[in-house]
Structures are given as structure tokens and as C-alpha cells.
Design a protein around this motif. Structure first.
Motif, PDB file in Angstrom:
ATOM      1  N   LEU A 344       0.809  -1.221   0.000  1.00  0.00           N
ATOM      2  CA  LEU A 344       0.000   0.000   0.000  1.00  0.00           C
ATOM      3  C   LEU A 344       0.839   1.267   0.000  1.00  0.00           C
ATOM      4  O   LEU A 344       0.460   2.268  -0.617  1.00  0.00           O
ATOM      5  CB  LEU A 344      -0.916   0.004   1.235  1.00  0.00           C
ATOM      6  CG  LEU A 344      -2.050  -1.010   1.270  1.00  0.00           C
ATOM      7  CD1 LEU A 344      -2.719  -0.987   2.631  1.00  0.00           C
ATOM      8  CD2 LEU A 344      -3.070  -0.727   0.167  1.00  0.00           C
ATOM      9  N   LYS A 345       1.956   1.237   0.721  1.00  0.00           N
ATOM     10  CA  LYS A 345       2.782   2.430   0.902  1.00  0.00           C
ATOM     11  C   LYS A 345       4.245   2.145   0.555  1.00  0.00           C
ATOM     12  O   LYS A 345       5.137   2.274   1.386  1.00  0.00           O
ATOM     13  CB  LYS A 345       2.683   2.925   2.352  1.00  0.00           C
ATOM     14  CG  LYS A 345       1.272   3.243   2.825  1.00  0.00           C
ATOM     15  CD  LYS A 345       0.699   4.463   2.110  1.00  0.00           C
ATOM     16  CE  LYS A 345      -0.672   4.833   2.682  1.00  0.00           C
ATOM     17  NZ  LYS A 345      -1.251   6.009   1.967  1.00  0.00           N
ATOM     18  N   PRO A 346       4.519   1.744  -0.681  1.00  0.00           N
ATOM     19  CA  PRO A 346       5.918   1.461  -1.054  1.00  0.00           C
ATOM     20  C   PRO A 346       6.739   2.739  -1.019  1.00  0.00           C
ATOM     21  O   PRO A 346       6.288   3.783  -1.494  1.00  0.00           O
ATOM     22  CB  PRO A 346       5.793   0.911  -2.471  1.00  0.00           C
ATOM     23  CG  PRO A 346       4.548   1.551  -3.013  1.00  0.00           C
ATOM     24  CD  PRO A 346       3.605   1.641  -1.841  1.00  0.00           C
ATOM     25  N   VAL A 347       7.924   2.669  -0.485  1.00  0.00           N
ATOM     26  CA  VAL A 347       8.761   3.871  -0.439  1.00  0.00           C
ATOM     27  C   VAL A 347       9.224   4.273  -1.833  1.00  0.00           C
ATOM     28  O   VAL A 347       9.629   5.414  -2.059  1.00  0.00           O
ATOM     29  CB  VAL A 347       9.971   3.680   0.502  1.00  0.00           C
ATOM     30  CG1 VAL A 347       9.499   3.558   1.939  1.00  0.00           C
ATOM     31  CG2 VAL A 347      10.805   2.470   0.089  1.00  0.00           C
ATOM     32  N   ALA A 348       9.152   3.338  -2.790  1.00  0.00           N
ATOM     33  CA  ALA A 348       9.457   3.640  -4.199  1.00  0.00           C
ATOM     34  C   ALA A 348       8.216   3.328  -5.029  1.00  0.00           C
ATOM     35  O   ALA A 348       8.129   2.262  -5.652  1.00  0.00           O
ATOM     36  CB  ALA A 348      10.652   2.842  -4.687  1.00  0.00           C
TER      37      ALA A 348
END
Length: 473
Positions: A344-348
Motif C-alpha cells: 500500500l505504501k511502497p517507499v518507491a
């Protein structure tokens, strides 16, 4: 010409749909740098899986289909590379080329050494030192809990990850968690945003005039370079006193030094410094932000938080000092929470590649040197691949047949992140400490509700603070 997932008839870039460009600047003024990932994702919903964006005069092919994206990633480093602009900007910042920005033979020379430094065997040997870092974070948060203080979540997590990576990769106990002085982490925090800003600037103004923020960046870079030179000097001194380290290097920096001292290795002292610089930056920001997102999402989903707490407390108990690495395998739901966070919240949430030759991606002809913007989060949120794709449902990772090829937070292909195993261990250790020793009272955002996403080279949650209740009291 090579072909990646080719399906006739083929289209040229100028035949693709996309937002209407302005003269000279193209679509650049329609994008806001702090939310550039969201702007591209909105265009993807409008224009489909392949479309064209112009950044100034540069045409950019944008992809959302995970199979096409994985084909591009697997065609590295021979068919695609990171944009040449990244290499130029890194050099302008005074950084040598570490593995992240290295290409061609330079990448091949460095890859094996870096992979060996982050092998499961090496990480296992480092685990007791990692637990020592986790206990320091525990002590810091116990003090905050006793005093009823709000914790600056990302700042503390970045201290944790800096201490973890410096111990494993450089053999240095930095201990930023027990220091409130002008530590290296504060300088590292300025470098990634500046790198992202320069990579996405229409005009390279800093080559002609420097603003106060550029001079501040120069001071931070100088401090970090001095620290890196100190790490290298310390490593050489250890190796001088313990010659056996040359035969069996104990960490990344020692392995790089051994290689740099070997004739025709393709590695020199600049490469050593470049990889230290890369590991400090990448090891700090990505893991800390994923942890912050995970804590935020668990707090917003009490049932998932309770299940994760119950699992950790059943396996670990109250005494962290007896926790060992084998027990990480007994925490499948905690692993699922981290996997779901990264979906849901990939840093990339996107990756940009540059074609090294004329090729075909999907049904699109891609000329040499063209940029390909891969929106890696698009399919990971799609209900076609994940039931109720926008929802936080860690249990989906416990089922057989989960589409892991769709969610690729560490990348894919030959250039998959070499530190992914360490990152997962770090995150599990930090979450084990938190969930076994504390109850999460509150996780607040500046605006209330869901944390805003800020794109600053990695995708960061804005302004998270946390209040804890200690289970020891």
C-alpha cells in the motif's frame, strides 16, 4: 532491436495518449514535486497502462502494467539503466558512484561484494548487535512513555536504521539513539530531498548560482564525507592490527577495501566511499519510512494491531534479551503486516529507467535513450490482482498464491535491492520491540486522519508522532 512482451501492432511514442503538453516545458508545470507520484497515478487512471508524458523536451513512456514493468527491470543492466541524470547529479553532489548509481562494468564489479555483505549468514552473525540497537530504541521510548512525551516517529526510526546499517556494513557503533548532539543523521536527512529536487528540476540553476539551501546542503555533504573517511580509516586500522580480516572481511567496508587494494579489481577508494555513502542513505530512509507507515496503518486498524500484538507477545514474551533470530520465523502475521504495508505504501511507488538500445515494451516502440517511468504501485492496488486492493488486509499474505510478482517493493530482476533481507530483519526486530514492550496509545498526523504522502526521493508519511504506554509500568 530487442523485444519485451511484444504484441502487434506496435505503436510509436507519439501515438500514445497522454496529458496535453505546453510548448517547451511539456507537462512539467502540471506536476507538483512533493506529490509527483500521485499526479502520475491520476494520469494512469485517465490514460491507461501505457501513455506519454513530456518533461520539458524529453518524451517519457509511462507504464502501469506489472508484467511490462518486470520485463523492463529484468532487462537491466544491459537493456536499461537508471537515468544518466542520476549519475551526473550524484557526481555534482561530490559523491562517488556506489552500487545504486553504478552502471555497466562498475555495477558488475561491486554487486558481488555488496550482496555478500548483506547475505543471510552475515545478517545472522550480526543479529545480537542489531538487538542491542533495538534495546537502545526501547530505552529511548521507555523514557518518552514515562514522561508522557510525543515521539517524532520518523526521526527516531531513522536513528535506529542508521545505527543498524553502520554496525553491519561499516563495523561502527554510531549510537545516534543515545545522542542528542549534531549527529550525522541530521545531515543525511537533507541529502535525499536535495537529490530528488535536482533530479526533477527543469533547469540546473545550482550550476550557476547557489541558494542558501544549496550552501546548507554543501555543509551537510562535507560533514557526511568526513564521517565516511573516518569509517574507512577505522576499517583500515582494524585490518592493520588484525591481518586475518583481509582473508575474511567482517563487513562491507572491509570487503571493499580488500578489493580496492587488489590490482585490476575495478574498485578504488572512491568506490569504497561511494558505497558507504549509498548504504547510509538507502539504509536509513527506506527502512525507517516503511516502519513509520506500518505503525501508522496498524494503529488505524485496531483488529490487525491486536492480532500482531498477540502473536508477538505469544512468541517473544516480555523479555527481549532472550529473543533470537530463529523466532522471527514464528511471526507470520507480523511479516504479513510488513508485506501489506509495502504493497500500500511502497517507499518507491515508481521507478525510472533509460533505454540503452532500441527496444519494444508491450506494444510500444522505445528508442534508445528514451525514459520509461514505471508506476509500480498501480497494479498492486488493483482489485484484479488483490481482492479489495485499497484495503489494509495483512491476512491476504498468509494465503497461498499471493501475487508477489505484482507487489515488488524491493524491485525485481538482476538489480533487485541487495539489502532486502537485512531490511526485513530490521523491520521485524523494531516491530517486535514495539509490540512486546508497549501499547500504542496514539499515532497523530498534522492534519488528523490518514497520513499525507510526501515524495522526497522516497515516499514519506508527513509529520507522524506517536505516544506510547509502557507495559513495564
Amino acid at each position: 532491436m530487442s523485444t519485451l512482451l511484444s504484441h502487434p501492432p506496435l505503436r510509436r511514442l507519439d501515438q500514445l495518449p497522454g496529458p496535453r503538453p505546453l510548448p517547451i516545458v511539456g507537462n512539467a508545470l502540471q506536476l507538483k514535486r512533493p506529490r509527483i507520484h500521485l499526479d502520475f497515478e491520476q494520469w494512469a487512471r485517465e490514460f491507461g497502462p501505457s501513455f506519454l508524458v513530456r518533461l520539458g523536451p524529453t518524451p517519457v513512456l509511462v507504464l502501469t502494467d506489472h508484467e511490462a514493468i518486470n520485463a523492463v527491470m529484468k532487462d537491466r543492466p544491459d537493456g536499461f539503466r537508471r537515468p544518466a541524470s542520476l549519475e551526473r547529479v550524484v557526481k555534482e553532489l561530490g559523491g562517488a558512484q556506489g552500487l545504486f548509481s553504478a552502471e555497466g562494468q562498475d555495477w558488475h564489479h561491486q554487486r558481488r561484494m555488496v550482496m555478500a555483505a548483506f547475505s543471510p549468514t552475515h545478517v545472522r552473525a550480526y543479529f545480537p548487535a542489531l538487538m542491542k540497537v533495538a534495546q537502545r530504541l526501547n530505552g529511548r521510548w521507555q523514557k518518552a512513555a514515562r514522561q508522557g512525551q510525543a515521539i517524532d516517529l520518523q526521526s527516531d526510526l531513522m536513528r535506529f536504521t542508521v545505527d543498524a546499517i553502520s554496525g553491519l556494513a561499516f563495523g561502527v557503533d554510531m549510537n545516534t539513539l543515545e545522542s542528542d548532539e549534531d549527529i550525522i543523521q541530521r545531515h543525511l536527512d537533507k541529502i535525499f530531498p536535495a537529490l530528488f529536487k535536482r533530479l526533477n528540476a527543469l533547469l540546473p540553476y545550482w550550476r550557476y548560482v547557489k541558494l542558501p539551501s544549496d550552501h546548507d546542503l554543501d555543509r551537510s555533504l562535507k560533514t557526511v564525507r568526513e564521517a565516511i573517511n573516518g569509517f574507512i580509516d577505522q576499517a583500515r586500522e582494524r585490518m592493520r592490527h588484525e591481518p586475518a580480516r583481509r582473508e575474511q572481511p567482517a563487513n562491507l567496508i572491509e570487503a571493499l577495501i580488500v578489493a580496492a587494494d587488489h590490482p585490476d579489481s575495478g574498485v578504488n577508494d572512491e568506490v569504497v566511499a561511494g558505497n558507504v555513502f549509498t548504504m547510509l542513505l538507502a539504509g536509513e530512509d527506506t527502512t525507517a519510512n516503511t516502519l513509520a507507515w506500518s505503525i501508522h496503518l496498524l494503529h488505524r486498524h485496531p483488529a490487525a494491531l491486536q492480532r500482531a500484538q498477540d502473536e508477538v507477545r505469544r512468541v517473544v514474551g516480555d523479555d527481549l534479551s532472550v529473543f533470537n533470530m530463529d523466532q522471527l520465523g514464528d511471526l507470520p502475521y507480523l511479516d504479513a503486516c510488513i508485506q501489506e504495508t509495502m504493497r500500500l505504501k511502497p517507499v518507491a511507488p515508481f521507478r525510472v529507467q533509460q533505454a540503452l538500445r532500441d527496444t519494444v515494451v508491450g506494444d510500444v516502440l522505445v528508442p534508445k535513450d528514451a525514459l520509461v517511468w514505471c508506476i509500480s504501485r498501480h497494479d498492486a492496488l488493483d482489485d484484479r490482482h488483490f481482492q479489495n486492493g485499497a484495503a489494509f488486509m495483512p491476512e491476504r499474505w498468509l494465503a497461498e498464491g499471493t501475487a508477489k510478482k505484482v507487489s515488488t517493493p524491493f524491485g525485481s530482476g538482476p538489480r533487485v535491492c541487495p539489502g532486502r533481507y537485512l531490511a526485513m530483519v530490521e523491520m521485524k526486530v523494531a516491530m517486535v520491540m514495539l509490540l512486546s514492550q508497549f501499547d500504542i496509545d496514539r499515532v497523530d498526523t498534522p492534519q488528523g486522519g490518514e497520513a499525507q504522502e510526501l515524495m522526497s526521493f522516497t515516499m514519506t508519511p508527513v509529520g507522524l508522532t506517536m505516544r506510547l504506554k509502557s507495559r513495564l509500568s
